[in-house]
Every structure is written in structure tokens, then in C-alpha cells.
Design an enzyme around this catalytic site. Structure first.
Site, short mmCIF file in Angstrom:
data_model
loop_
_atom_site.label_atom_id
_atom_site.label_comp_id
_atom_site.label_asym_id
_atom_site.label_seq_id
_atom_site.Cartn_x
_atom_site.Cartn_y
_atom_site.Cartn_z
CG ASP A 87 8.30 -19.79 51.03
OD1 ASP A 87 9.20 -20.02 50.47
OD2 ASP A 87 8.63 -20.81 52.51
N1 LIG Z 1 4.88 -30.78 41.93
C1 LIG Z 1 5.54 -31.19 43.52
N2 LIG Z 1 6.11 -29.27 43.63
C2 LIG Z 1 6.60 -29.94 45.09
C3 LIG Z 1 5.70 -30.43 45.90
N3 LIG Z 1 6.09 -29.99 47.51
C4 LIG Z 1 6.84 -29.21 46.99
N4 LIG Z 1 7.03 -28.53 46.00
C5 LIG Z 1 7.33 -27.67 44.80
C6 LIG Z 1 6.61 -26.37 45.00
C7 LIG Z 1 7.47 -24.99 45.08
O1 LIG Z 1 8.12 -24.40 43.93
C8 LIG Z 1 8.89 -25.34 45.75
C9 LIG Z 1 9.11 -24.79 47.45
O2 LIG Z 1 9.78 -23.94 47.25
P1 LIG Z 1 9.12 -21.97 47.01
O3 LIG Z 1 8.10 -22.21 48.18
O4 LIG Z 1 10.29 -21.67 47.76
O5 LIG Z 1 8.49 -21.95 45.67
P2 LIG Z 1 9.36 -21.47 44.56
O6 LIG Z 1 10.77 -20.99 45.08
O7 LIG Z 1 9.17 -23.04 43.56
O8 LIG Z 1 8.50 -20.72 43.56
P3 LIG Z 1 8.29 -19.45 44.26
O9 LIG Z 1 8.80 -18.70 45.59
O10 LIG Z 1 6.68 -19.37 44.48
O11 LIG Z 1 8.20 -18.53 42.82
O12 LIG Z 1 8.52 -26.98 45.79
C10 LIG Z 1 5.41 -31.71 45.48
O13 LIG Z 1 5.00 -32.42 46.01
N5 LIG Z 1 4.87 -31.47 44.47
#
Ligand SMILES: Nc1nc2c(ncn2[C@H]2C[C@H](O)[C@@H](COP(=O)(O)OP(=O)(O)OP(=O)(O)O)O2)c(=O)[nH]1
Length: 250
Positions: A87
Site C-alpha cells: 500500500d
Molecule cells: N506507475 C506508477 N504508479 C504509481 C506511482 N506512484 C504510485 N503509483 C501507484 C501504485 C499503486 O497502484 C497506487 C497506490 O495505490 P494503492 O497502494 O492503494 O494500490 P492500488 O489500489 O492501486 O492497488 P492494490 O491496492 O495493490 O490492489 O499508485 C508512480 O510513480 N508510477
């Protein structure tokens, strides 16, 4: 042999692993992140917040799909199941910021943070279970890196998955934001690229124009810290190469 599960729907987390030689089994978690965060005691340290969210994601996938994942892993000849959850949130002005979701909220954040810096925190949780070849024995009192009972996941006795190791850690990377013009910012945010990214930015692709420098490992900003995962693997008695595609380990 290891069966490695990424408890995430994040395309950037998957890309980090694939580019680093790993083809994980992808199983998004169904965690209500707001509910997990709301249940934490007031004043919970920021690094603990992202760690608890990461742990909740990994545990959710293991609880819901552990028996199936264990059966598939055994069928593939694996004797170890690893589930990793992550996260990421941006700490800026003492506040943890998640994804902006909208152009307006992203613009509001960039107006405040351009020319300044924030700390991108990425919590990681890794659960490791042994997969005995035969039907698993009754739950043992497995312990984790802190010596506590690592817990047991699964339903009926014959599909119990015994967690033998539970580790978590958080990477922190200071991100120094450039000062994009209003025009650059407008066009960048209208692409939609950063709207589903913690902190409303990306350090690679289009976002690369607007990040002056970072102090920390780039993979942790994009969503999963490879060096931190290497340390958790080592703590559990394993090595990074053991996750790599077979042809890389020939
Ligand atoms: N491509 C890219 N993504 C980033 C960057 N900084 C943050 N992110 C993305 C990665 C994660 O998908 C998102 C952070 O949100 P979360 O940690 O809640 O994860 P998310 O909800 O996307 O997926 P998950 O909870 O793991 O199923 O932001 C960056 O510099 N480049």
C-alpha cells in the site's frame, strides 16, 4: 519451488515484478482500505498505517483464496506459497494522501506540492506458508518474525494453509517535485495518468518531466520496493533469485 502471489490490482506493481524477472500469480484483494484505516487507533504512525493496509490485503487474499492457491501450487510442484500485499501513500504537510481519482483533486494537490517535496510511503506485507506434499497436517503453532503465532488461514482441516512467516516493512522515498507550468499541469492531469496513483503523480513516463529528484529506491515509489522485498525474503530464509523465471536461473 515457490508459488508467488501478488495480492494487488496495480498494473505498476505487476510491471515492476515482471521487469525484475518475476511472473507472479495476480489476485487482487477486496479490502476496504478506508475501513481498515478508520479502525486504526488515532495517532497510528504513518508507516504503520500503510503497513497495516498492506497486511490486510495479503491476509484477505490468503483467507479467501489460500486453499485454492495452495492446491494449484502443489499441483505445479511448489512446496512454498508466498503472498505479498502493498500500500502506497504520499506524506505531505503531515497528511497521508492516497489517489486523487479526479482532475480537480489532482490539480488542487499539485498546486500545493509543486516546487516542494513529500515522502512516498509504501507498506509491504509478506506471508509465507509451507505446502506439505501430502494433505496438510493439523495447524501447527507457526510463528512469525516477531515470534507471535503467525496464524492459520483456510476453512476445513484438509485445506488449511499454515503461515510460517509473516513479515512487514515500509519504504520511504523523498520525492522532490518540480514546478510544472499551469499549462503542463493541465495537459498532464487531463491524460488521466496520475489520477489512480498515490500522491497524484508518477515518477516515470509523463510524470518524469515533473519530478526533479528522489531520495530512495525508484521501485518503491512506483509501488513495490524490490530491495525491501529482497530483505523480507532473506529474513524468511529465501533469496530474490528464487522468484525469478526458470530460464533466468538455468
Ligand atoms: N506507475 C506508477 N504508479 C504509481 C506511482 N506512484 C504510485 N503509483 C501507484 C501504485 C499503486 O497502484 C497506487 C497506490 O495505490 P494503492 O497502494 O492503494 O494500490 P492500488 O489500489 O492501486 O492497488 P492494490 O491496492 O495493490 O490492489 O499508485 C508512480 O510513480 N508510477
Amino acid at each position: 519451488m515457490i508459488s508467488f502471489v501478488l495480492a494487488s490490482a496495480s498494473p505498476s506493481r505487476l510491471r515492476i515484478l515482471e521487469q525484475a524477472g518475476v511472473d507472479p500469480i495476480v489476485r487482487p484483494s477486496r479490502v476496504d482500505e478506508d475501513a481498515v484505516q478508520a479502525a486504526l487507533p488515532a495517532g497510528t504512525p504513518h508507516v504503520r498505517v500503510v503497513e497495516e493496509l498492506a497486511r490486510a490485503k495479503a491476509q484477505d487474499v490468503l483467507d479467501r483464496e489460500g486453499a485454492q492457491l495452495a492446491a494449484e501450487a502443489r499441483a505445479a510442484g511448489a512446496n512454498t506459497l508466498i503472498v505479498v500485499g502493498c500500500d502506497s501513500m504520499l506524506l505531505v504537510d503531515g497528511q497521508l494522501e492516497g489517489k486523487p481519482h479526479t482532475y480537480e483533486r489532482a490539480m488542487e494537490r499539485w498546486q500545493k506540492m509543486r516546487g516542494r517535496h513529500g515522502v512516498l510511503l509504501t507498506g509491504h506485507a509478506m506471508l509465507v506458508a509451507d505446502l506439505p506434499a501430502e494433505d496438510p497436517v493439523r495447524p501447527s503453532t507457526a510463528t512469525n518474525s516477531s515470534g507471535a503465532d503467525a496464524g492459520v488461514s483456510g476453512g476445513e482441516d484438509d485445506d488449511v494453509v499454515v503461515v510460517k512467516y509473516s513479515g512487514a516493512d515500509t519504504s520511504d522515498t523523498t520525492v522532490h517535485f518540480g514546478y510544472p507550468s499551469d499549462e503542463d499541469l493541465d495537459v498532464y492531469l487531463r491524460t488521466g495518468e496520475p489520477l489512480e496513483c498515490a500522491g497524484a503523480f508518477t515518477i516515470e513516463s509523463l510524470g518524469g518531466w515533473f519530478i526533479d529528484r528522489i531520495d530512495g529506491d525508484p521501485s518503491s515509489v512506483i509501488g513495490l520496493s524490490l530491495p525491501l522485498l529482497r530483505r523480507l525474503l532473506h529474513d524468511a530464509g529465501m533469496h530474490a533469485y528464487q522468484l525469478w523465471r526458470p530460464e533466468l536461473r538455468a
